[in-house]
Design an enzyme around this catalytic site. Structure first.
Site, PDB file in Angstrom:
ATOM      1  N   GLY A  60       0.833  -1.202   0.000  1.00 17.87           N
ATOM      2  CA  GLY A  60       0.000   0.000   0.000  1.00 17.87           C
ATOM      3  C   GLY A  60       0.864   1.246   0.000  1.00 17.87           C
ATOM      4  N   CYS A  87       5.121  -6.324   1.763  1.00 17.11           N
ATOM      5  CA  CYS A  87       5.493  -4.913   1.686  1.00 17.11           C
ATOM      6  C   CYS A  87       4.791  -4.101   2.782  1.00 17.11           C
ATOM      7  CB  CYS A  87       5.252  -4.359   0.280  1.00 17.11           C
ATOM      8  SG  CYS A  87       6.275  -2.900  -0.028  1.00 17.11           S
ATOM      9  N   TYR A  88       3.823  -3.251   2.428  1.00  7.62           N
ATOM     10  CA  TYR A  88       3.144  -2.496   3.485  1.00  7.62           C
ATOM     11  C   TYR A  88       2.553  -3.452   4.517  1.00  7.62           C
ATOM     12  CZ  TYR A  88       0.171   0.874   5.875  1.00  7.62           C
ATOM     13  OH  TYR A  88      -0.413   1.664   6.834  1.00  7.62           O
ATOM     14  N   HIS A 174       7.810  -7.993  -3.462  1.00  6.41           N
ATOM     15  CA  HIS A 174       6.503  -8.363  -4.027  1.00  6.41           C
ATOM     16  C   HIS A 174       6.597  -9.728  -4.710  1.00  6.41           C
ATOM     17  CE1 HIS A 174       4.325  -4.595  -3.352  1.00  6.41           C
ATOM     18  NE2 HIS A 174       5.525  -4.051  -3.434  1.00  6.41           N
ATOM     19  N   GLU A 176       4.267 -11.449  -5.792  1.00  2.13           N
ATOM     20  CA  GLU A 176       3.181 -11.644  -6.770  1.00  2.13           C
ATOM     21  C   GLU A 176       3.529 -11.173  -8.175  1.00  2.13           C
ATOM     22  OE1 GLU A 176       3.342  -9.448  -4.382  1.00  2.13           O
ATOM     23  OE2 GLU A 176       2.332  -7.569  -4.869  1.00  2.13           O
ATOM     24  N   GLY A 229     -25.239 -13.667 -25.319  1.00  2.00           N
ATOM     25  CA  GLY A 229     -24.415 -14.347 -26.318  1.00  2.00           C
ATOM     26  C   GLY A 229     -22.940 -14.208 -26.004  1.00  2.00           C
ATOM     27  N   GLY A 230     -22.610 -13.396 -24.974  1.00  2.00           N
ATOM     28  CA  GLY A 230     -21.219 -13.234 -24.544  1.00  2.00           C
ATOM     29  C   GLY A 230     -20.766 -14.430 -23.721  1.00  2.00           C
ATOM     30  N   VAL A 231     -19.499 -14.386 -23.328  1.00  7.57           N
ATOM     31  CA  VAL A 231     -18.898 -15.522 -22.631  1.00  7.57           C
ATOM     32  C   VAL A 231     -19.601 -15.803 -21.295  1.00  7.57           C
ATOM     33  CG1 VAL A 231     -16.760 -16.389 -21.602  1.00  7.57           C
ATOM     34  CG2 VAL A 231     -16.656 -14.876 -23.597  1.00  7.57           C
ATOM     35  N   ASP A 232     -19.774 -14.758 -20.514  1.00  6.67           N
ATOM     36  CA  ASP A 232     -20.183 -14.963 -19.123  1.00  6.67           C
ATOM     37  C   ASP A 232     -21.608 -15.501 -19.021  1.00  6.67           C
ATOM     38  OD1 ASP A 232     -17.809 -13.607 -19.021  1.00  6.67           O
ATOM     39  OD2 ASP A 232     -18.741 -11.691 -18.536  1.00  6.67           O
ATOM     40  N   SER A 233     -22.525 -14.876 -19.750  1.00  8.28           N
ATOM     41  CA  SER A 233     -23.905 -15.351 -19.620  1.00  8.28           C
ATOM     42  C   SER A 233     -24.066 -16.707 -20.307  1.00  8.28           C
ATOM     43  CB  SER A 233     -24.904 -14.336 -20.182  1.00  8.28           C
ATOM     44  OG  SER A 233     -24.527 -13.891 -21.444  1.00  8.28           O
ATOM     45  N   SER A 234     -23.278 -16.977 -21.337  1.00  8.69           N
ATOM     46  CA  SER A 234     -23.389 -18.284 -21.994  1.00  8.69           C
ATOM     47  C   SER A 234     -22.929 -19.390 -21.052  1.00  8.69           C
ATOM     48  CB  SER A 234     -22.531 -18.320 -23.259  1.00  8.69           C
ATOM     49  OG  SER A 234     -22.930 -17.293 -24.129  1.00  8.69           O
ATOM     50  N   LYS A 380     -12.407 -13.553 -15.737  1.00  7.83           N
ATOM     51  CA  LYS A 380     -12.827 -13.973 -17.083  1.00  7.83           C
ATOM     52  C   LYS A 380     -12.101 -15.220 -17.582  1.00  7.83           C
ATOM     53  CE  LYS A 380     -14.867 -11.975 -20.527  1.00  7.83           C
ATOM     54  NZ  LYS A 380     -16.213 -11.517 -20.272  1.00  7.83           N
TER      55      LYS A 380
HETATM   56  N1  LIG Z   1     -28.485  -7.961 -24.326  1.00  9.56           N
HETATM   57  C1  LIG Z   1     -28.610  -8.637 -23.180  1.00  9.56           C
HETATM   58  N2  LIG Z   1     -29.731  -9.364 -22.943  1.00  9.56           N
HETATM   59  C2  LIG Z   1     -29.865 -10.038 -21.788  1.00  9.56           C
HETATM   60  N3  LIG Z   1     -28.957 -10.055 -20.796  1.00  9.56           N
HETATM   61  C3  LIG Z   1     -27.837  -9.352 -20.989  1.00  9.56           C
HETATM   62  C4  LIG Z   1     -27.579  -8.615 -22.180  1.00  9.56           C
HETATM   63  N4  LIG Z   1     -26.369  -8.038 -22.074  1.00  9.56           N
HETATM   64  C5  LIG Z   1     -25.882  -8.388 -20.870  1.00  9.56           C
HETATM   65  N5  LIG Z   1     -26.756  -9.172 -20.198  1.00  9.56           N
HETATM   66  C6  LIG Z   1     -26.605  -9.733 -18.836  1.00  9.56           C
HETATM   67  O1  LIG Z   1     -25.641  -8.961 -18.118  1.00  9.56           O
HETATM   68  C7  LIG Z   1     -24.539  -9.782 -17.740  1.00  9.56           C
HETATM   69  C8  LIG Z   1     -23.245  -9.001 -17.761  1.00  9.56           C
HETATM   70  O2  LIG Z   1     -22.908  -8.634 -19.100  1.00  9.56           O
HETATM   71  P1  LIG Z   1     -21.432  -8.860 -19.620  1.00  9.56           P
HETATM   72  O3  LIG Z   1     -21.279  -8.180 -20.919  1.00  9.56           O
HETATM   73  O4  LIG Z   1     -20.494  -8.559 -18.514  1.00  9.56           O
HETATM   74  O5  LIG Z   1     -21.362 -10.436 -19.792  1.00  9.56           O
HETATM   75  P2  LIG Z   1     -21.553 -11.314 -21.067  1.00  9.56           P
HETATM   76  O6  LIG Z   1     -22.169 -10.509 -22.141  1.00  9.56           O
HETATM   77  O7  LIG Z   1     -22.274 -12.519 -20.652  1.00  9.56           O
HETATM   78  O8  LIG Z   1     -20.089 -11.725 -21.426  1.00  9.56           O
HETATM   79  P3  LIG Z   1     -18.963 -10.838 -22.104  1.00  9.56           P
HETATM   80  O9  LIG Z   1     -18.281 -10.127 -20.959  1.00  9.56           O
HETATM   81  O10 LIG Z   1     -18.100 -11.833 -22.738  1.00  9.56           O
HETATM   82  O11 LIG Z   1     -19.613  -9.881 -23.028  1.00  9.56           O
HETATM   83  C9  LIG Z   1     -24.576 -10.914 -18.728  1.00  9.56           C
HETATM   84  O12 LIG Z   1     -23.892 -12.027 -18.236  1.00  9.56           O
HETATM   85  C10 LIG Z   1     -26.062 -11.148 -18.888  1.00  9.56           C
HETATM   86  O13 LIG Z   1     -26.580 -11.884 -17.806  1.00  9.56           O
HETATM   87  N1  LIG Z   2       4.698  -1.105  -1.993  1.00 15.18           N
HETATM   88  C1  LIG Z   2       4.437  -0.884  -0.704  1.00 15.18           C
HETATM   89  O1  LIG Z   2       3.649  -1.576  -0.067  1.00 15.18           O
HETATM   90  C2  LIG Z   2       5.129   0.298  -0.087  1.00 15.18           C
HETATM   91  C3  LIG Z   2       4.991   0.362   1.407  1.00 15.18           C
HETATM   92  C4  LIG Z   2       5.387   1.723   1.960  1.00 15.18           C
HETATM   93  N2  LIG Z   2       4.498   2.723   1.428  1.00 15.18           N
HETATM   94  C5  LIG Z   2       6.829   2.040   1.630  1.00 15.18           C
HETATM   95  O2  LIG Z   2       7.108   2.913   0.849  1.00 15.18           O
HETATM   96  O3  LIG Z   2       7.712   1.422   2.166  1.00 15.18           O
HETATM   97 MG   LIG Z   3     -21.400  -8.831 -22.830  1.00 10.13          MG
END
Ligand SMILES: Nc1ncnc2c1ncn2[C@@H]1O[C@H](COP(=O)(O)OP(=O)(O)OP(=O)(O)O)[C@@H](O)[C@H]1O
Ligand SMILES: NC(=O)CC[C@H](N)C(=O)O
Ligand SMILES: [Mg+2]
Ligand SMILES: O=c1[nH]c(=O)c2[nH+]cn([C@@H]3O[C@H](COP(=O)(O)O)[C@@H](O)[C@H]3O)c2[nH]1
Length: 525
Positions: A60, A87-88, A174, A176, A229-234, A380
């Site tokens: 931080g 770190c912090y 760090h 990570e 039709g996007g990834v998440d809702s599909s 994602k």
């Molecule tokens: N045109 C739409 N009709 C119905 N639901 C929708 C529509 N657009 C988005 N949503 C809803 O909102 C959610 C969030 O949208 P978002 O665009 O993040 O996801 P996605 O469209 O499923 O995937 P992607 O991120 O790949 O586009 C979707 O998962 C879906 O449930």
């Molecule tokens: N990256 C950090 O967490 C920095 C910690 C603190 N701010 C420092 O400067 O030492």
């Molecule tokens: Mg979408």
């Protein structure tokens, strides 16, 4: 509202305002341990209520000795939960337990030589000398009682420590970031040896757990899924379909903010690929009317979020009416909400509200549906892994994201039918040319943005024009939380620019957005 079913026991990453809190959570997940981020304003009780398997305190920007700096309640170290400070977080842990932290006069930024005096459990497998990525101006000068010092560097008298008995660990660097070559090893030492975790979580584990949770939540009720039709809702729809079969109807809302060809693509390809029951709602007029006169991004997002729900309510009524006397109520709404949507919307847990994603922060207060959001804890790329495991076709799983509010948040200014037409035409050209150049896999997504309130002077056909600029925003990303602008070939940019200015009316300039995220977000609104 029924709460979303719970996830496995998490490793909590306590965010002290770090640039890398997300990254820490991802690295933990890469070590096959489930992880979530919480703000540092969480009390020890709130943390323990999540039944954490371990806790990681992030870096931080503050100095632990400065007035008002975030601190760690020493009670956290009495709870018997293994803790790693980074770190912090390392400095805050040292201070809370009676060690000393001060400015060294020698800041360390970037790759730094670290000398390991004893590897202990945390640095097991490390050579005596290693390079680690540092970013600090303060350092721990004396470790608290009971701790073994594991490493030092020129600017950090105590660069790593551990108290195996109390299962408390810390590093100044760090682990990570990829620039710390042995960083992942140290994180895994903490998770596997320090905290005794098994490392058996994968995004695929989500499938069996979520199917059981969805069945429990939904019972024999009817369910609708907002499907874009996007990834998440599909992927969400595929999971719910496996769980409750034909209790599910998918609802695609055509809000008039879609790209060219999108409705047809969802109606035809999606149904063919998945066989789901799909209802398409034509809601163009509803959205346009509700958005008329509004240009503030958050206002637009909230209106879109609200109108989505109104459209889902209408769909639910239609489904019930169609089913006649055999139909029960539709109580549940499935959404493909992901972890970044929650984090960016403020998450309700003290994180900053960057923008209200329509499906989280944009939901209306009078929401009647209980939400089913089986992907709410995932990033994602993890959702893509789940989708592949479920057998969702690659064309869908690999699709570039497109935001639910669609072109509505890519017109900077008021949304009108005419402006939508301009943007839709420009977007279609950009997409066509990027695909033709074989660049789709290289970019995460490429928003095309219309600066509707900006005009500039141009010359076309020997005459003066006063048109709008179109912005191209190609980005590369792993999970949309951070992104870099994609270095597209100049000749592809040239073709896109020429075509847009020649073919799209009222556009006389094309500009390229060369901003990473942060500081810019991917979308302009
Ligand atoms: N045109 C739409 N009709 C119905 N639901 C929708 C529509 N657009 C988005 N949503 C809803 O909102 C959610 C969030 O949208 P978002 O665009 O993040 O996801 P996605 O469209 O499923 O995937 P992607 O991120 O790949 O586009 C979707 O998962 C879906 O449930
Ligand atoms: N990256 C950090 O967490 C920095 C910690 C603190 N701010 C420092 O400067 O030492
Ligand atoms: Mg979408
Ligand atoms: O469904 C969505 N509803 C929204 O309200 C929304 N806002 C942004 N996005 C998408 O989220 C990712 C991160 O976008 P930002 O960097 O602009 O926040 C990018 O992939 C964006 O396209 C949204 N998706």
């Amino acid at each position: 509202m029924t709460p979303t079913p719970s996830a496995p026991r998490p490793v909590l990453v306590v965010d002290f305002g770090a640039q890398y809190a997300q990254l820490i959570a991802r690295r933990v997940r890469e070590a096959k341990v489930y992880s979530e981020i919480v703000p540092h304003t969480f009390t020890v009780e709130q943390m323990l209520a999540k039944d954490p398997a371990a806790i990681i305190l992030s870096g931080g920007p503050s100095s632990v000795y400065a007035q008002g700096a975030p601190f760690v309640d020493p009670a956290l170290f009495e709870a018997g939960v293994p803790v790693l400070g980074i770190c912090y977080g390392f400095q805050a842990m040292a201070k809370a337990l009676g060690g000393t932290v001060a400015q060294t006069g020698l800041s360390e930024y970037g790759g730094t030589a670290v000398e390991v005096c004893q590897a202990g459990a945390l640095l097991a497998g490390s050579p005596d000398q290693q390079t680690a990525w540092m970013s600090h101006g303060d350092a721990v000068h004396a470790a608290p009682e009971g701790f073994e010092v594991l490493a030092t560097s020129a600017g950090s008298p105590v660069a790593a420590f551990e108290d195996i008995g109390r299962r408390l660990y810390g590093v100044q660097w760090h682990p990570e970031v990829k620039h710390s070559p042995l960083g992942q090893k140290a994180l895994e030492n903490f998770l596997y040896q320090g905290a005794g975790l098994a490392g058996d979580w994968t995004p695929g584990n989500v499938i069996a757990d979520q199917i059981a949770l969805i069945r429990e939540q939904v019972g024999d009720s009817r369910v609708i899924c907002g499907l874009s039709g996007g990834v998440d809702s599909s992927v969400a729809a595929a999971l719910v379909q496996q769980a409750v079969g034909d209790q599910l109807t998918c609802v695609f809302v055509d809000h008039g903010l879609l790209r060219a060809g999108e409705v047809e693509q969802v109606e035809r390809d999606f149904v063919a690929a998945t066989g789901v029951k799909l209802v398409v709602m034509d809601e163009k007029q509803r959205f346009l009317a509700a958005l008329a006169g509004h240009s503030d991004p958050e206002t637009k997002r909230k209106i879109i979020g609200r109108e989505f729900i109104r459209a889902f309510e209408q769909a639910a009524r239609d489904i019930v009416a169609d089913a006649g006397e055999h139909g029960g109520e539709v109580k549940f709404l499935v959404q493909g909400t992901l972890y970044p949507d929650v984090v960016e919307s403020g998450g309700g847990e003290g994180t900053a509200n960057i923008k209200s994603h329509h499906n989280v922060g944009g939901l209306p207060d009078d929401l009647q549906f209980s939400l089913v959001e089986p992907l709410r804890a995932l990033f994602k790329d993890e959702v893509r892994a789940v989708g592949r495991e479920l057998g969702v076709p690659e064309v869908i799983v690999a699709r570039q994201p497109f935001p639910g509010p669609g072109l509505g948040i890519r017109i900077v200014g008021e949304i009108t039918a005419e402006r939508l037409e301009i943007l839709r035409a420009a977007d279609a050209i950009a997409r066509e040319e990027l695909t033709k150049a074989g660049l789709d896999d290289e970019i995460w997504q490429c928003p095309v943005v219309l600066l509707a309130d900006v005009r500039s002077v141009g010359v076309q056909g020997d005459g003066r024009t006063y048109g709008h600029p179109i912005v191209l925003r190609p980005v590369s990303s792993e999970d949309a939380m951070t992104a870099d602008w994609t270095r597209l070939p100049y000749d592809v940019l040239a073709i896109i620019s020429t075509r847009i200015t020649n073919e799209v009316k009222d556009v006389n300039r094309v500009v390229l957005d060369v901003t990473s995220k942060p500081p810019g977000t991917i979308e302009w609104e």
